[in-house]
Design a protein around this motif. Structure first.
Motif, PDB file in Angstrom:
ATOM      1  N   ARG A   5      -2.867  -9.167   6.951  1.00 27.19           N
ATOM      2  CA  ARG A   5      -4.792  -9.280   7.109  1.00 27.19           C
ATOM      3  C   ARG A   5      -4.255 -10.990   6.889  1.00 27.19           C
ATOM      4  O   ARG A   5      -4.623 -11.435   6.251  1.00 27.19           O
ATOM      5  CB  ARG A   5      -5.139  -9.660   5.726  1.00 27.19           C
ATOM      6  CG  ARG A   5      -5.131  -7.143   5.271  1.00 27.19           C
ATOM      7  CD  ARG A   5      -6.350  -6.809   4.576  1.00 27.19           C
ATOM      8  NE  ARG A   5      -5.989  -5.336   3.753  1.00 27.19           N
ATOM      9  CZ  ARG A   5      -5.634  -4.548   5.138  1.00 27.19           C
ATOM     10  NH1 ARG A   5      -6.087  -4.297   6.422  1.00 27.19           N
ATOM     11  NH2 ARG A   5      -5.478  -3.191   4.303  1.00 27.19           N
ATOM     12  N   ASP A  23       0.834  -4.819   4.561  1.00 25.72           N
ATOM     13  CA  ASP A  23      -0.972  -5.023   4.941  1.00 25.72           C
ATOM     14  C   ASP A  23      -1.217  -6.305   5.435  1.00 25.72           C
ATOM     15  O   ASP A  23      -1.547  -7.070   4.535  1.00 25.72           O
ATOM     16  CB  ASP A  23      -2.163  -3.927   4.914  1.00 25.72           C
ATOM     17  CG  ASP A  23      -1.625  -3.125   5.563  1.00 25.72           C
ATOM     18  OD1 ASP A  23      -2.065  -2.364   6.398  1.00 25.72           O
ATOM     19  OD2 ASP A  23      -2.161  -1.887   3.556  1.00 25.72           O
ATOM     20  N   HIS A  69       0.899  -1.082  -0.034  1.00 27.17           N
ATOM     21  CA  HIS A  69       0.132  -0.335  -0.053  1.00 27.17           C
ATOM     22  C   HIS A  69       0.990   1.425  -0.222  1.00 27.17           C
ATOM     23  O   HIS A  69       1.445   2.288   0.750  1.00 27.17           O
ATOM     24  CB  HIS A  69      -0.823  -0.009   1.110  1.00 27.17           C
ATOM     25  CG  HIS A  69      -1.280   1.032   1.631  1.00 27.17           C
ATOM     26  ND1 HIS A  69      -3.138   1.221   2.295  1.00 27.17           N
ATOM     27  CD2 HIS A  69      -2.249   2.002   0.381  1.00 27.17           C
ATOM     28  CE1 HIS A  69      -3.499   2.425   2.421  1.00 27.17           C
ATOM     29  NE2 HIS A  69      -3.129   2.548   0.944  1.00 27.17           N
ATOM     30  N   HIS A 123       3.696   0.634   3.092  1.00 28.32           N
ATOM     31  CA  HIS A 123       3.394  -0.164   3.938  1.00 28.32           C
ATOM     32  C   HIS A 123       3.544  -2.066   2.991  1.00 28.32           C
ATOM     33  O   HIS A 123       2.454  -1.176   2.520  1.00 28.32           O
ATOM     34  CB  HIS A 123       3.186   0.576   5.038  1.00 28.32           C
ATOM     35  CG  HIS A 123       1.974   0.489   4.942  1.00 28.32           C
ATOM     36  ND1 HIS A 123       1.470   2.193   4.508  1.00 28.32           N
ATOM     37  CD2 HIS A 123       0.331   0.089   4.841  1.00 28.32           C
ATOM     38  CE1 HIS A 123      -0.135   1.755   4.396  1.00 28.32           C
ATOM     39  NE2 HIS A 123      -0.447   1.026   4.427  1.00 28.32           N
TER      40      HIS A 123
HETATM   41 MN    MN Z   1      -2.953   0.105   4.212  1.00 28.59          MN
END
Ligand code: MN
Length: 243
Positions: free
Chosen positions: A48, A46, A38, A44
């Motif tokens: 999940r 992410d 992102h 960064h």
């Molecule tokens: Mn993000």
């Protein structure tokens, strides 16, 4: 409600991100995971992990590493809806404005059956089976980092068959949803002109990165032929080189 914080931060009339409903728990051992690269105010990754009908989420500034000596800061963020896990595209404005690349996905399995207990304890071990990330991993909670309500963790690769002295973000930087696509390719399929005057980040290294990506996306769009030949010249050369 599980997704209240997620929804509060976003205006879904302006963002292509899914509004989401908590999904019914799937049960069973294997669940979906993904890592989205992102580029927003800062680049960064992410991480999940599907759990109880939502995606538990951590923002990892440097991204995961396959080197068991590395401990990567992972800041826990709000849970995301399950359908967010396949999202790749452009967030034009507002919270998280930038480009999202689906960098890896697959399934994950908890090492112990009680995931909530492991999370409460701050010692959470799991196995990943993605395109890029595999084998045994841990998230270990650290104390007293930052001033936000959400805790900070360290993402660590255990030494196993899938570890090694490799920074996988450098080694395999591209999308797994649109094979070969970088941020510029993703932006070019959307609206790069949107940001020519007002990119999400204007200054510093991230601002420079945005300028390069916007320029590359505009160039890709400019060279796009609305009636492309069946086999683009680049592809023909590539096949020739292999054979
Ligand atoms: Mn993000």
């Amino acid at each position: 409600m599980p997704l209240d914080e997620y929804r509060r931060k976003r205006d879904f009339t302006k963002s292509p991100e899914p509004a989401g409903e908590p999904a019914a728990a799937t049960g069973g051992e294997t669940r979906y995971f993904c890592v989205q690269k992102h580029l927003a105010s800062h680049l960064h990754y992410d991480l999940r992990l599907e759990h109880d009908g939502v995606l538990l989420s951590w923002a990892v500034p440097k991204g995961p590493s396959l080197d068991w000596n590395d401990k990567r800061l992972a800041m826990q963020v709000e849970d995301h809806p399950i359908e967010y896990g396949s999202f790749e595209g452009v967030i034009p404005e507002g919270y998280g404005a930038g480009v999202v690349m689906l960098w890896d996905y697959g399934t994950w399995t908890p090492d112990t059956p009680d995931v909530d207990a492991a999370l409460r304890k701050g010692d959470f071990k799991f196995t990943l089976d993605g395109f890029k990330l595999k084998g045994s991993w841990a998230l270990v909670r650290t104390k007293g980092y930052g001033d936000s309500g959400k805790p900070s963790w360290l993402l660590i690769k255990h030494k196993d068959h899938w570890s090694g002295p490799i920074d996988i973000t450098e080694f395999a930087p591209l999308s797994v949803k649109t094979p070969g696509a970088d941020f510029a390719d993703i932006l070019a399929t959307d609206t790069p002109d949107l940001w020519t005057r007002n990119p999400p980040a204007k200054t510093g290294d991230t601002g420079k990165l945005f300028q390069r990506i916007i320029a590359a996306a505009l160039a890709l769009k400019a060279t796009h032929d609305p009636n492309p030949p069946a086999a683009p010249a680049k592809r023909r050369r590539a096949r020739g080189a292999i054979r």
